[in-house]
Design a protein around this motif. Sequence first.
Motif, PDB file in Angstrom:
ATOM      1  N   ALA A 169       0.814  -1.210   0.000  1.00  0.00           N
ATOM      2  CA  ALA A 169       0.000   0.000   0.000  1.00  0.00           C
ATOM      3  C   ALA A 169       0.855   1.271   0.000  1.00  0.00           C
ATOM      4  CB  ALA A 169      -0.917  -0.006   1.219  1.00  0.00           C
ATOM      5  N   ALA A 170       2.003   1.215   0.686  1.00  0.00           N
ATOM      6  CA  ALA A 170       2.850   2.413   0.716  1.00  0.00           C
ATOM      7  C   ALA A 170       3.342   2.729  -0.700  1.00  0.00           C
ATOM      8  CB  ALA A 170       4.027   2.201   1.666  1.00  0.00           C
ATOM      9  N   TYR A 234      -5.024  13.166   2.664  1.00  0.00           N
ATOM     10  CA  TYR A 234      -4.765  11.717   2.794  1.00  0.00           C
ATOM     11  C   TYR A 234      -5.369  11.261   4.116  1.00  0.00           C
ATOM     12  CZ  TYR A 234      -2.147   7.624   4.424  1.00  0.00           C
ATOM     13  OH  TYR A 234      -1.806   6.401   4.954  1.00  0.00           O
ATOM     14  N   THR A 271      -5.945   0.234   3.944  1.00  0.00           N
ATOM     15  CA  THR A 271      -5.139  -0.929   4.302  1.00  0.00           C
ATOM     16  C   THR A 271      -5.699  -1.664   5.529  1.00  0.00           C
ATOM     17  OG1 THR A 271      -3.244   0.334   3.534  1.00  0.00           O
ATOM     18  CG2 THR A 271      -2.747  -1.646   4.753  1.00  0.00           C
ATOM     19  N   SER A 297      -3.881  -3.219   0.605  1.00  0.00           N
ATOM     20  CA  SER A 297      -2.870  -4.248   0.373  1.00  0.00           C
ATOM     21  C   SER A 297      -3.244  -5.525   1.099  1.00  0.00           C
ATOM     22  CB  SER A 297      -1.490  -3.763   0.819  1.00  0.00           C
ATOM     23  OG  SER A 297      -1.314  -3.955   2.211  1.00  0.00           O
ATOM     24  N   SER A 299      -0.968  -6.836   3.053  1.00  0.00           N
ATOM     25  CA  SER A 299       0.034  -6.888   4.131  1.00  0.00           C
ATOM     26  C   SER A 299      -0.568  -7.136   5.504  1.00  0.00           C
ATOM     27  CB  SER A 299       0.802  -5.576   4.235  1.00  0.00           C
ATOM     28  OG  SER A 299       1.342  -5.228   3.029  1.00  0.00           O
ATOM     29  N   ARG A 307       4.233  -9.120  -0.898  1.00  0.00           N
ATOM     30  CA  ARG A 307       4.287  -7.705  -1.256  1.00  0.00           C
ATOM     31  C   ARG A 307       3.305  -7.387  -2.388  1.00  0.00           C
ATOM     32  NH1 ARG A 307       4.776  -5.426   2.516  1.00  0.00           N
ATOM     33  NH2 ARG A 307       5.142  -3.542   1.334  1.00  0.00           N
TER      34      ARG A 307
HETATM   35  C1  LIG Z   1      -2.179   2.826   7.269  1.00  0.00           C
HETATM   36  C2  LIG Z   1      -1.143   2.062   6.564  1.00  0.00           C
HETATM   37  N1  LIG Z   1      -1.003   2.196   5.250  1.00  0.00           N
HETATM   38  C3  LIG Z   1      -0.062   1.527   4.583  1.00  0.00           C
HETATM   39  C4  LIG Z   1       0.806   0.679   5.214  1.00  0.00           C
HETATM   40  C5  LIG Z   1       1.856  -0.018   4.415  1.00  0.00           C
HETATM   41  O1  LIG Z   1       1.399  -1.222   3.981  1.00  0.00           O
HETATM   42  P1  LIG Z   1       2.226  -2.087   2.953  1.00  0.00           P
HETATM   43  O2  LIG Z   1       3.052  -3.021   3.743  1.00  0.00           O
HETATM   44  O3  LIG Z   1       1.163  -2.787   2.174  1.00  0.00           O
HETATM   45  O4  LIG Z   1       3.035  -1.168   2.115  1.00  0.00           O
HETATM   46  C6  LIG Z   1       0.704   0.513   6.581  1.00  0.00           C
HETATM   47  C7  LIG Z   1       1.643  -0.363   7.281  1.00  0.00           C
HETATM   48  O5  LIG Z   1       1.853  -0.306   8.456  1.00  0.00           O
HETATM   49  C8  LIG Z   1      -0.293   1.212   7.270  1.00  0.00           C
HETATM   50  O6  LIG Z   1      -0.423   1.081   8.589  1.00  0.00           O
END
Ligand SMILES: Cc1ncc(COP(=O)(O)O)c(C=O)c1O
Length: 451
Positions: A169-170, A234, A271, A297, A299, A307
């Motif tokens: 997601a990041a 955001y 996420t 994601s 994750s 990933r």
């Molecule tokens: C709110 C939020 N967005 C995105 C992420 C990142 O997720 P990813 O591992 O899928 O990049 C996290 C991870 O801690 C998160 O807490």
Amino acid sequence: MWRAGDLEAADGTKTEQVEALVLRRIERGELSIGSRLPSERVLAERLGLSRVTVVRALDHLRADGVLETKRGSGTHVRPTDRLLDPIAPASTVSAGDQPLLDLRFATTAAPHDVVEAAAQMVADSLPQAMGGDGPPSGGSLELRTALAARLTSEGVPTEPDQLTLTVGAAAGLNAALAGLDLGPGVAITETPTYPAAFDLLRKHRLDVAGWPAGVWDTDQLAHLCRRHRPKVIYLQADNHNPTGLSLPADRRTTVVEIARRYGAALISDETMRPLWLASGEQADPLSRYPRTVSVGSLSKTVWGGLRVGWVRTGKQLRRRINTAAQLSVASPSALDDLLAQAIVPKLDKVIGRRRARLRANLNALETGLKTLDGVTWATPTGGMTLWLELTDVRARRVLDAAREHGLLLGSGDLFTPDGTDRRHIRIPFTAPPATLRLVVARLGDALNQST
Ligand SMILES: Cc1ncc(COP(=O)(O)O)c(C=O)c1O
């Protein structure tokens, strides 16, 4: 393997100490499905306890479904959710004679289903895929179709063409910001929020202004917009990291309208959305509103080691994202893409189990925290973390004292745009109840030492 010295006084009564010891062994992988425990008599002898105490502890573990005893074959570890979905085993690492509890990150281990899905992938889809050169930038059509169908079934009508797959997601947020190409300017985020978002926004030449999460005062948001004319807002409206709270349903339309009125792009980070733990109905996601860009994601729902994330946009923005050069390195690998295809049909089961585990963990954490003085918090609606407010002392002092007691936790200042928070500590509840009881005991010691 079973010694009196392994019992930990902090776990409570002798019976609770035995229970916690068995659970710790399971969590650390020292006992796996089917492992046999010594007889109650032998166990009592080795632990230096009465047989009654050991029998009582094992009875509790049997009642919890952790152990089973069959006449003639002894007591064995059952295939429980704890083993099928071993959340955060890495949060306890040994340091000398007492385990160091490292809860600075909220991570989950892979559920057992990943093994099954990987085997299925090797048998079914990998041999054929090996003839090609892997999925195109932005992810395979098969995986985008499967994820789009899932989002649609969750009430967010999505076509495969609206999804760009990324390595999490990041990376999805990064891709969205690259495609939108908004900077220089201002971004509004909740404060506190997911810290990597600050870095990403700044990397895209956006200064960050904070809107207090948990309060979510829409007049204040409008005021911030008038003042800063943000290019982007955001938000994590669902099970927000770090507070675990959700934007109330009746304010969602207003938030979307404010973003529109001030011409700000709205990026919704979803996420944590699937990890809803409260009993009431979950509000509609912000991605249901037209023109919202969202990221998500696998994750948090499956495994951080897989990933695969996505950014959901209109088709025009997807084209812009796809032409942004960095995407070629931000798409999931062929293996992750195929593995995710095998996992998606199992998601309901995987997420259902994870929620049950997280609920039990949260319950244990809150039960423990209620016994401490000088702390307050709002019960998370979901996610993986609780945002603890310290009423009498500064977080830094408590964190330093906790470190001396073998407990590492995330400091609140990491989660604010200007690093000014002095009052909060983030506690992940990804660790199981036995570990969380230990966490609370050490936190209690740290609080006593700091006041
Ligand atoms: C709110 C939020 N967005 C995105 C992420 C990142 O997720 P990813 O591992 O899928 O990049 C996290 C991870 O801690 C998160 O807490």
